[in-house]
Design a protein around this motif. Sequence first.
Motif, PDB file in Angstrom:
ATOM      1  N   TYR A  37      -2.433  37.929  16.179  1.00 38.45           N
ATOM      2  CA  TYR A  37      -0.941  38.540  16.465  1.00 38.45           C
ATOM      3  C   TYR A  37      -0.912  39.725  17.573  1.00 38.45           C
ATOM      4  CZ  TYR A  37      -2.528  42.847  13.963  1.00 38.45           C
ATOM      5  OH  TYR A  37      -3.063  43.826  13.750  1.00 38.45           O
ATOM      6  N   ASP A  50       4.380  33.219   2.167  1.00 39.87           N
ATOM      7  CA  ASP A  50       4.589  33.205   3.348  1.00 39.87           C
ATOM      8  C   ASP A  50       3.895  34.357   4.286  1.00 39.87           C
ATOM      9  OD1 ASP A  50       6.245  35.112   2.742  1.00 39.87           O
ATOM     10  OD2 ASP A  50       8.084  34.006   3.372  1.00 39.87           O
ATOM     11  N   LYS A  51       2.749  34.940   3.734  1.00 44.44           N
ATOM     12  CA  LYS A  51       2.070  36.000   4.153  1.00 44.44           C
ATOM     13  C   LYS A  51       0.782  35.590   4.531  1.00 44.44           C
ATOM     14  CE  LYS A  51       5.582  39.047   3.323  1.00 44.44           C
ATOM     15  NZ  LYS A  51       6.205  39.769   4.313  1.00 44.44           N
ATOM     16  N   ASP A 118       3.508  38.770   8.239  1.00 46.43           N
ATOM     17  CA  ASP A 118       4.431  37.770   8.124  1.00 46.43           C
ATOM     18  C   ASP A 118       3.826  36.573   8.907  1.00 46.43           C
ATOM     19  OD1 ASP A 118       6.394  38.615   6.574  1.00 46.43           O
ATOM     20  OD2 ASP A 118       7.747  39.623   8.323  1.00 46.43           O
ATOM     21  N   CYS A 119       3.979  35.167   8.062  1.00 45.20           N
ATOM     22  CA  CYS A 119       3.121  34.156   9.058  1.00 45.20           C
ATOM     23  C   CYS A 119       3.964  33.789  10.248  1.00 45.20           C
ATOM     24  CB  CYS A 119       3.516  32.875   8.008  1.00 45.20           C
ATOM     25  SG  CYS A 119       2.056  32.802   6.955  1.00 45.20           S
ATOM     26  N   ASP A 120       5.284  34.273  10.192  1.00 49.61           N
ATOM     27  CA  ASP A 120       6.062  33.722  11.460  1.00 49.61           C
ATOM     28  C   ASP A 120       5.574  34.531  12.670  1.00 49.61           C
ATOM     29  OD1 ASP A 120       7.633  32.068   9.964  1.00 49.61           O
ATOM     30  OD2 ASP A 120       9.117  33.496   9.569  1.00 49.61           O
ATOM     31  N   ASN A 121       4.983  35.755  12.680  1.00 48.96           N
ATOM     32  CA  ASN A 121       4.533  36.630  13.652  1.00 48.96           C
ATOM     33  C   ASN A 121       3.270  36.037  14.061  1.00 48.96           C
ATOM     34  OD1 ASN A 121       6.987  37.697  13.176  1.00 48.96           O
ATOM     35  ND2 ASN A 121       6.251  39.126  11.874  1.00 48.96           N
ATOM     36  N   LYS A 123      -0.209  33.538  15.279  1.00 51.32           N
ATOM     37  CA  LYS A 123      -0.589  32.390  15.860  1.00 51.32           C
ATOM     38  C   LYS A 123      -1.847  31.907  15.111  1.00 51.32           C
ATOM     39  CE  LYS A 123      -2.683  30.935  20.312  1.00 51.32           C
ATOM     40  NZ  LYS A 123      -2.463  29.489  20.308  1.00 51.32           N
TER      41      LYS A 123
END
Length: 435
Positions: A37, A50-51, A118-121, A123
């Motif tokens: 990240y 989702d973490k 957060d998974c969304d943040n 790579k």
Amino acid sequence: MTKIDHTHDPKLKSWVESANDNSDFPIQNLPFGIFSYDGARPRGGVRIGDKILDIFAALTAGLFAGDLFEAAEAASQETLNSFLALGEGPRRALRKRLSKLLAEGAEEAKRVARCLHDCDNVKMHVPTRIGDYTDFYVGIHHAINVGKLFRPDNPLLPNYKYVPIGYHGRASSIQPSGTSIKRPMGQTKALDADAPWFGPTQRLDYELELGIWIGQGNPQGEPISISKASASAAGFCLLNDWSARDIQAWEYQPLGPFLSKNFGSTISPWIITPEALAPFQIPQPKRPPGDPEPLAYLLDEQDQQSGAFDIELEVLLQTPGLAKQGLQPHRLSLSNTRHMYWTVAQMIAHHTVNGCNLQPGDFLGTGTISAPDRTGFGSMLETTEGGKHPVELASGEQRAFLEDGDEVILRARGRRDGYVTIGFGECRATITPAR
Ligand code: MN
């Protein structure tokens, strides 16, 4: 057989609430992966809902003591090679500790929460430095379907039921989910043409496969016996072995696949452990009457009793037309790992029987896993019978093979009464134009 313990308890919930809501990643899963990240160096993490739990941060926070420190340190590095090399004992111990830290009511919850991303943040990366990659051919329905296209009278060659067939693939072009794949250029030759043509492949295809991560390997010259082979599989993922069928048809004789396969392969980034898959182990399905027994070096009673898996495999296709009309991806296939003719242990025992050395972080593909009927075929080659019967999509589009802008999504789930369903996460990639 991998043991069931309290980490599989279906009543177990996590204080990370997204893990409890039909996630692929409930507390019963706990897969390992490599993430980064904000441009920081890649490092090991554990997925929960989702973490992602940053293992290096948790280590620094003093959450792993004694023997666990060594396992957590190995799992916190830039690749997971040395963690996988530790084998089952340390991996199981770390899983138990992680399960305790992430369970509802954990006294360390506040300290652990500070180590979550957060998974969304982030790579995701390929989780090991893959030394070697081998692709097998153990999906017997795929082997029969493809054989029929080339040899209608004699689809299965006589070695198939004796030898777990495989070929050495290309490790350098294995990419994590989300990385696009460029349509390859190459030589192809139409059946009625005198000479080959050079250009972009016209028959780009996917292959639905299970990937296997090697943990403890073997010194060169010392085979891994069938009774010990399953212990060398340190984890599993999804694999899309992209294939250019026209290039393949022209190049594959006499030595097998080459440029039709090595332009790119996509994997799901999370290593699902054998411990997480313990509830989904099943006996190897009986061979049909008349099939030969495996040779002695491939036959082990324990492996026959519990060496196969019941894991649902799904292929979805998203196209520009479906996306434009706001339609859902089209399900191309629903298959299952129970359609493998050889077990993972048989693949490993065979791979090393001549003395070939496997190393920690090496990667194996099972080959395309097709179900017996069209609803579960693991490639377009089979579903459309070599392009003769295109797939009709709700958008009005048709697909004989994949087109530019298409996205293929693989998913997998372990599901069994009395246990919490776990998933593998996605293995997805979009096709970009050749030029
Ligand atoms: Mn393949």
